[in-house]
Design an enzyme around this catalytic site. Structure first.
Site, PDB file in Angstrom:
ATOM      1  N   THR A  87      -6.773  -5.228  -3.099  1.00 15.31           N
ATOM      2  CA  THR A  87      -8.010  -5.358  -2.338  1.00 15.31           C
ATOM      3  C   THR A  87      -9.179  -5.509  -3.306  1.00 15.31           C
ATOM      4  OG1 THR A  87      -9.446  -4.312  -0.661  1.00 15.31           O
ATOM      5  CG2 THR A  87      -8.319  -2.847  -2.196  1.00 15.31           C
TER       6      THR A  87
ATOM      7  N   HIS B 166       2.017  10.124  -4.997  1.00 17.45           N
ATOM      8  CA  HIS B 166       2.542  10.944  -6.086  1.00 17.45           C
ATOM      9  C   HIS B 166       3.932  11.499  -5.763  1.00 17.45           C
ATOM     10  CE1 HIS B 166       2.327  12.745  -9.865  1.00 17.45           C
ATOM     11  NE2 HIS B 166       1.371  13.630  -9.711  1.00 17.45           N
TER      12      HIS B 166
END
Length: 406
Positions: free
Chosen positions: A325, A377
């Site tokens: 983006t 994560h």
């Protein structure tokens, strides 16, 4: 008599909402004429006339929810509209459905404001109803529909082409509020973004990249590139290729989590976020490892055009293993982009600004861009995320690495 049905939706799209009818019951239509628009979670689909004929009945009205392949209207092929159309009842004008002619007591008399009524007559029933209720003239409203057509949503929250005295008179001295229902697309985006923040262990790592080598390369070859390939050379294509190379080196960034399993994708489908009038959409470039720079630029250009015209298909926005983006086109200096599930990472590009940088003990003014990588994560370790972003930085700062596979 034949049925006009909603398109067949993919399994990932449970239903849609009719956002606009371009015809009314009793209207004569021609083959392939646009009849209605249905908004799904991902895209707006068009319903077209199967043949020349007449729309006899509107089964599903504006704002109604429709299922895949559900009947939304009835159609008589080969028929022609009556020479003298009957007057619409108030119910017909508001809902777009037909009423038994024997139940119509008398034609609706035109209002004294003949100019406004003349502006309303070419609008859809939903727009006519909204115009009467709000007093806003559709001719003054900037339409967001195909070809600039005014939609019901435009009437609820109008963006005026010109200053309308009546609108100003109601706005002066008031603390106005407007309550507008979320579009299906906006609601889906909101739910997905909320889920991404609640269901992933999302972190963001940052770096900065010197854009001068890439800018010099573009300035040197852009004319030759456009002449040979018929498309302009931008920065996005090089970032797509750099990201693809980095994905090859760090497979976890190109993977996704499915329950208790990790799915490592053996292909590289990069989504490129594109802004449209209806919101942010993410069409996908397939197999970017096999695409050249011209292929990427051409694909991005075509997707941007389709997004503006509302012509992106569901297939073009389905899937994707990684997303890029670019908030820099709107002036963003730095941001923390949100992951697009089930993907596990997203790259954020930002504005290019000249900044003083220390180079070999000297202060040099360089065009710099901040890069951000948001990642899940649960799957991607911090070390891999940082090295992934450093890889992109190195490839952009030395584009020859892409050619030499270094």
């Amino acid at each position: 008599m034949a049925d006009i049905k909603a398109p067949v939706f993919p399994e990932s799209v449970p239903d849609g909402t009719i956002v606009e009818w371009h015809v009314s019951a009793g209207d004569a239509v021609s083959r392939d004429q646009l009849l209605a628009e249905i908004e799904t979670d991902k895209v707006v689909l068009e319903v077209i006339a199967p043949d020349d004929g007449v729309i006899t009945t509107i089964v599903k009205n504006v704002d109604d929810t429709v299922l895949s392949d559900e009947v939304i209207a009835q159609f008589e092929a080969g028929a022609v509209a009556a020479d003298t159309p009957k007057a619409l009842s108030e119910e017909e004008a508001e809902t777009g459905t037909t009423v038994d002619p024997t139940s119509v007591a008398a034609p609706i008399q035109p209002k004294e404001d003949t100019k406004a009524e003349g502006d309303y007559k070419d609008q859809s029933p939903a727009v006519r109803k909204a115009a009467k209720e709000s007093g806003v003239n559709p001719a003054d409203v900037q339409g967001s529909g195909r070809g600039g057509r005014v939609t019901k949503s435009d009437m609820v929250n109008p963006q005026l082409k010109t200053t309308s005295g009546s609108v100003i008179a109601t706005a002066i001295g008031e603390r106005a509020e407007t309550r507008v229902p979320m579009t299906r697309l906006r609601k889906t985006v909101a739910n997905r973004l909320l889920a991404a923040t609640q269901e992933t262990a999302m972190l963001t790592t940052f770096n900065e990249v010197n854009m001068k080598p890439l800018m010099d390369l573009r300035a040197k070859y852009k004319d030759q590139f456009e002449k040979r390939h018929g498309v302009k050379l931008g920065f996005m294509s090089l970032f797509v290729k750099a990201a693809t190379e980095a994905l090859k080196r760090f497979p976890a960034v190109n993977a996704s989590i499915d329950g208790d399993d990790i799915v490592y994708h053996g292909y590289y489908d990069v989504g490129v976020a594109v802004s449209s009038d209806r919101g942010l959409v993410v069409p996908v470039l397939r197999d970017t490892d096999g695409m050249g720079l011209a292929d990427v630029e051409s694909g991005i250009r075509d997707y941007a055009t389709k997004a503006r015209e509302g012509k992106l298909s569901l297939d073009e926005m389905t899937g994707g293993t990684f997303t890029i983006t670019n908030g820099g086109v709107f002036g963003s200096l730095m941001s923390t982009p949100i992951i697009n599930p089930p993907q596990t990472a997203i790259l954020g590009m930002h504005a290019i600004n000249e900044r003083p940088m220390a180079v070999n003990g000297q202060v040099v003014i360089l065009p710099m861009m901040y890069l951000a990588l948001s990642y899940d994560h649960r799957l991607i370790d911090g070390k891999d995320a940082v090295q992934f972003l450093v890889t992109i930085k190195e490839l952009i700062e030395d584009p020859a690495r892409l050619i030499l596979d270094l």
